[in-house]
Design an enzyme around this catalytic site. Structure first.
Site, short mmCIF file in Angstrom:
data_model
loop_
_atom_site.label_atom_id
_atom_site.label_comp_id
_atom_site.label_asym_id
_atom_site.label_seq_id
_atom_site.Cartn_x
_atom_site.Cartn_y
_atom_site.Cartn_z
N LYS A 37 0.73 -1.18 -0.04
CA LYS A 37 0.06 0.01 0.02
C LYS A 37 0.63 1.16 0.07
O LYS A 37 0.53 2.08 -0.68
CB LYS A 37 -0.96 0.06 1.21
CG LYS A 37 -1.89 -1.18 1.37
CD LYS A 37 -3.39 -0.59 0.51
CE LYS A 37 -4.10 -1.77 0.46
NZ LYS A 37 -4.63 -2.73 1.74
N LYS A 88 -3.23 -11.12 -9.13
CA LYS A 88 -4.69 -11.93 -8.93
C LYS A 88 -5.69 -10.85 -9.25
O LYS A 88 -5.29 -9.48 -9.83
CB LYS A 88 -4.76 -12.15 -7.21
CG LYS A 88 -4.55 -10.74 -6.43
CD LYS A 88 -4.69 -11.14 -4.97
CE LYS A 88 -4.32 -10.09 -4.02
NZ LYS A 88 -5.25 -9.28 -3.81
N LYS A 107 -10.29 -5.50 -6.66
CA LYS A 107 -11.43 -4.50 -7.04
C LYS A 107 -10.60 -3.28 -7.50
O LYS A 107 -11.53 -2.84 -8.23
CB LYS A 107 -11.91 -4.43 -5.58
CG LYS A 107 -12.87 -5.43 -5.27
CD LYS A 107 -13.62 -4.91 -3.89
CE LYS A 107 -13.48 -5.77 -2.59
NZ LYS A 107 -12.59 -5.37 -1.58
P1 TYM Z 1 -10.89 -7.66 0.47
O1 TYM Z 1 -12.05 -6.71 0.70
O2 TYM Z 1 -9.65 -7.24 -0.27
O3 TYM Z 1 -11.32 -9.02 -0.11
C1 TYM Z 1 -12.46 -9.83 0.28
C2 TYM Z 1 -12.20 -11.17 0.21
O4 TYM Z 1 -12.01 -11.54 -1.02
C3 TYM Z 1 -10.73 -12.58 -1.02
N1 TYM Z 1 -9.96 -12.15 -2.38
C4 TYM Z 1 -9.62 -13.13 -3.13
N2 TYM Z 1 -9.72 -14.44 -3.06
C5 TYM Z 1 -9.09 -14.93 -4.04
N3 TYM Z 1 -8.49 -14.58 -5.06
C6 TYM Z 1 -8.51 -13.23 -5.32
N4 TYM Z 1 -7.93 -12.82 -6.36
C7 TYM Z 1 -9.08 -12.41 -4.15
N5 TYM Z 1 -9.19 -11.14 -4.01
C8 TYM Z 1 -9.92 -11.04 -2.94
C9 TYM Z 1 -10.04 -11.96 0.04
O5 TYM Z 1 -8.90 -12.76 0.63
C10 TYM Z 1 -10.88 -11.73 1.07
O6 TYM Z 1 -11.54 -12.78 1.95
N6 TYM Z 1 -8.72 -7.10 5.03
C11 TYM Z 1 -9.84 -7.79 4.13
C12 TYM Z 1 -11.33 -7.19 4.92
C13 TYM Z 1 -11.51 -7.58 6.18
C14 TYM Z 1 -11.62 -8.79 6.81
C15 TYM Z 1 -11.80 -8.58 8.37
C16 TYM Z 1 -11.60 -10.06 6.38
C17 TYM Z 1 -11.62 -6.57 7.19
N7 TYM Z 1 -11.83 -7.13 8.38
C18 TYM Z 1 -12.08 -9.71 9.15
C19 TYM Z 1 -11.81 -11.25 7.23
C20 TYM Z 1 -11.82 -10.80 8.86
C21 TYM Z 1 -9.85 -7.18 2.76
O7 TYM Z 1 -9.14 -6.41 2.62
O8 TYM Z 1 -10.53 -8.03 2.15
#
Ligand code: TYM
Length: 341
Positions: A122, A204, A207
């Site tokens: 980041k 990967k 978003k």
């Molecule tokens: P975020 O918003 O980036 O992604 C949400 C979920 O999608 C999964 N993900 C993927 N899985 C497989 N392949 C990909 N290309 C891919 N891109 C995203 C992420 O692993 C995630 O499960 N920090 C977290 C949000 C969060 C969170 C939490 C998660 C905040 N508090 C507590 C679990 C528990 C995040 O940025 O996810």
């Protein structure tokens, strides 16, 4: 649904996860996270939230936030999540999260936070805004999870390090103040955590980055076809049974997510005997992606337009999440010795 906290919590394992409202949900979010949410909702006590506070670490402008939160909720429901079975809520509605985050910050070391992969990524992307929230992002995530004393956290592979850090904070807390929290683990139904690759063979699906190489659950049929047809390939293997280059391996991985067994076996055999036609493979993959994404997109659109329903979902979700959060914080304050009368 009142039963969720009252009767069932003693017998069901607790699950927690979250998604940031920083853009449209994509296939990675679905196969890394939401698919598991849906599978878990009948057997576990589930808390799933939209991580709007986390999104402020990179997206401080809140003009679009409400619409983005609504979109993530709608997309989750369109994927099959039932707000009557789970607590589906918004992170900022649960004030206890901020309190626990504060306590955990005293147990988190700046040195280890600075070494976190996501922090290093980041600060490369936004050198003009290296805020303290970015540094302590994994602490807030740990607070989200242990606020419900959750054991299982369905996430994609990119979240593995954050889960490891959450376990460290749990161990430090339990060691210092008494056994309050279980150790949370990343969860994917006994299998390896998922990483859905992008269509250009580099990295990967995401978003906010790499948008032309990412398939969103909101993409229309033609855009899906266009993106898949542009996926990186080559002129095909030169010798039978050659190893696949990474970008071809990735396309087969994407096929495994949405295509039938027979389609995959046919194209694998074609690859092995050097008769593969990548144009045909991509056409088939595109049609299977269209069939997979279209019903989710259509459902999500309908839900997104129903603001009253989404408001009810958020209120109901927050109520369930608050109940669990309050119970945990009572125990936390007590065990930390913060109760003076
Ligand atoms: P975020 O918003 O980036 O992604 C949400 C979920 O999608 C999964 N993900 C993927 N899985 C497989 N392949 C990909 N290309 C891919 N891109 C995203 C992420 O692993 C995630 O499960 N920090 C977290 C949000 C969060 C969170 C939490 C998660 C905040 N508090 C507590 C679990 C528990 C995040 O940025 O996810």
């Amino acid at each position: 649904m009142a039963a969720m906290n009252d009767n069932l919590s003693a017998s069901r394992q607790i699950v927690m996860s979250g998604i940031r409202p920083t853009g449209f949900l994509h296939l990675g979010n679905f196969f890394g996270a939401v698919k598991n949410y849906v599978r878990m909702q009948d057997e576990y006590e589930c808390y799933f939230m939209v991580a709007d506070l986390h999104s402020l670490t990179t997206h401080p402008d809140t003009k679009e936030l409400k619409a983005n939160v609504q979109r993530v909720l709608a997309e989750n429901i369109a994927c099959g999540l039932d707000p009557d079975k789970v607590a589906l809520y918004c992170q900022s509605h649960i004030f206890e999260t901020a309190e626990l985050y504060l306590y955990l910050n005293m147990l988190a070391y700046v040195g280890e936070l600075e070494k976190t992969t996501t922090f290093k990524d980041k600060i490369r992307l936004q050198p003009q805004n290296i805020n303290a929230g970015l540094l302590t992002y994994p602490v807030l995530q740990a607070a989200d999870i242990i606020l419900h004393r959750a054991r299982f956290v369905p996430v994609g592979k990119d979240q593995e390090q954050h889960l490891e850090m959450a376990r460290n904070y749990v161990n430090r807390f339990n060691h210092r103040y008494g056994d309050v929290f279980p150790e949370p683990v990343a969860f994917n139904f006994g299998e390896e955590l998922v990483k859905v690759p992008s269509l250009d063979g580099a990295g990967k699906m995401s978003k906010s980055e790499n948008q032309l190489a990412t398939l969103y659950l909101s993409d229309d049929d033609d855009l899906i076809r266009k993106k898949v047809m542009k996926a990186k390939t080559d002129s095909g293997p030169a010798a039978p049974n050659s190893p696949k280059p990474d970008y071809i391996e990735n396309i087969f991985l994407l096929m495994k997510l949405v295509c039938g067994e027979e389609v995959i076996s046919k194209f694998s055999a074609d690859y092995d005997n050097c008769t593969i036609r990548y144009g045909d493979l991509k056409k088939q993959l595109a049609e299977d992606m269209v069939s997979f994404i279209r019903p989710i997109r259509e459902k999500a659109e309908a839900i997104r337009n129903n603001e009253t329903y989404l408001r009810e979902v958020m209120e109901k979700g927050a109520e369930k999440a608050r109940k669990s959060a309050r119970a945990t914080m009572e125990i936390v304050r007590e065990s930390m010795g913060l109760k003076y009368f």
